[in-house]
Scaffold this motif. Sequence first.
Motif, PDB file in Angstrom:
ATOM      1  N   ILE A   1      -3.961   3.952  -0.825  1.00 53.13           N
ATOM      2  CA  ILE A   1      -5.350   3.585  -0.545  1.00 53.13           C
ATOM      3  C   ILE A   1      -5.408   2.252   0.193  1.00 53.13           C
ATOM      4  N   ASN A   2      -4.682   1.274  -0.308  1.00 57.83           N
ATOM      5  CA  ASN A   2      -4.696  -0.043   0.319  1.00 57.83           C
ATOM      6  C   ASN A   2      -4.160   0.005   1.750  1.00 57.83           C
ATOM      7  N   HIS A   3      -3.216   0.904   1.984  1.00 57.62           N
ATOM      8  CA  HIS A   3      -2.618   1.032   3.313  1.00 57.62           C
ATOM      9  C   HIS A   3      -3.550   1.750   4.290  1.00 57.62           C
ATOM     10  N   VAL A   4      -4.257   2.780   3.810  1.00 55.53           N
ATOM     11  CA  VAL A   4      -5.040   3.652   4.699  1.00 55.53           C
ATOM     12  C   VAL A   4      -6.495   3.218   4.837  1.00 55.53           C
ATOM     13  N   ALA A   5      -7.063   2.594   3.807  1.00 52.85           N
ATOM     14  CA  ALA A   5      -8.488   2.251   3.814  1.00 52.85           C
ATOM     15  C   ALA A   5      -8.937   1.512   5.073  1.00 52.85           C
ATOM     16  N   PRO A   6      -8.185   0.511   5.552  1.00 49.20           N
ATOM     17  CA  PRO A   6      -8.633  -0.171   6.778  1.00 49.20           C
ATOM     18  C   PRO A   6      -8.818   0.768   7.958  1.00 49.20           C
ATOM     19  N   ARG A   7      -8.020   1.838   8.023  1.00 50.23           N
ATOM     20  CA  ARG A   7      -8.072   2.767   9.155  1.00 50.23           C
ATOM     21  C   ARG A   7      -9.273   3.719   9.082  1.00 50.23           C
TER      22      ARG A   7
END
Length: 414
Positions: free
Chosen positions: A351-357
Amino acid sequence: MTQPPVINNLKELLEPALEPGTQVLGHQTTFLTAPGDNYGSTMLALTVDVISAATNKPEQLQLVGKMRPTSEEFLEIFQIDVTFVKEAAVYSQIVPAMLSLQKELACPEEELIDVFCRCYSTRISLDPNNSKVDADGVMLFENLKPAGYVTEDRRVGFSRDLAEFILKKLSLFHAIPIALRYLKPDVFNTSILKFLVKIDIDAGLNEQTKERMMEVVRADFVKAGIQDDLSKRLLALIDDCRYQQANLISDDINQYCSMLHNDLWVNNMMIKYDENGKPAGLKFVDFQLIQMDSLVRDVLFFILTSVSDSKLENTIDNYFEVYFNSLLNDLTKLRCPNLDQFTFESFLDEINHVAPREFYHIVAMLRVVLAKKESIPEQSELDAQLFCNDDLVEDDYFGRLSLVVQIYEKKGWV
């Protein structure tokens, strides 16, 4: 009032999908959805008069016809020659492959995936040599409304109980393609992956419209009370999202990569309730944007556009936990290998990795989700500039935008 488009040669399209000997006598057509509730297609309600071979008596079928948008601008924006084919493939290829795996694993009938409605038939044209979706392209579905399914108010969203019910259904939607990818890679590649082509949904917009949309986003941040330094970081994040989208950059292929619905908001779900008012059925609709990416995108997009929870800033992790526990349970039943890779900690990392995208997708859709119904013109007047109209939204939109930004800042996603 704009008249609905004509469905030509319905008899030839529909009869092969009915009980042998059933004859189509005629049909009546009206618009199914109000302006503002669907942009990527024209949705029609059909009442079809038939004579059943079994009873030799007149009957009526209640169907939905899905056709391309009438707006030339929306034809380009929604890249209909790709997205129409994607959706048709969901019913002709993907659903059968998903159900086949569950049945092969002897899953109980009540656990078979049931979020897809019945599709009777599809065509892209009356011309068999035409490879482009033209005005005679149509998909015919069962009409879910007579069966008791309803679409909730997009400006209200889903309660916590209903959201958790949906997340548990969504987890199975994601789990089966994951299991197929590991257990039957050939089936996954030929029946699912080939249709999960990534597209840039902004590719059909001209540069002037793109610039105008960004001007509106900047102005909306100001109206939502977002501080200037944070606004600059958010705009930089959006620029990065748009770059990845334009260059068709996919998420990392890992255990959380699956088939995404990619447009899972209130209007693309229909709910059926039992006599006690509890949810008893759910159907996902509108699969034009399916793609292969991290399942986190669907989860985040759904929660942040469609869940009505005044304490969402503090409760969002609870929704993540409900979804993850259901996903792990589904994968276990599907005998997916490498289950030790699926931990709540690794899911939070994803989640932390993908959320910005996913930020641009969420922010861009909020104006659609929360658009005032009275501000939407008839179908014939719809165009992309509508989304930039200052009269399109009011306080609930700016409140939701502020909440999304608060969550992103608190979670360190921006």
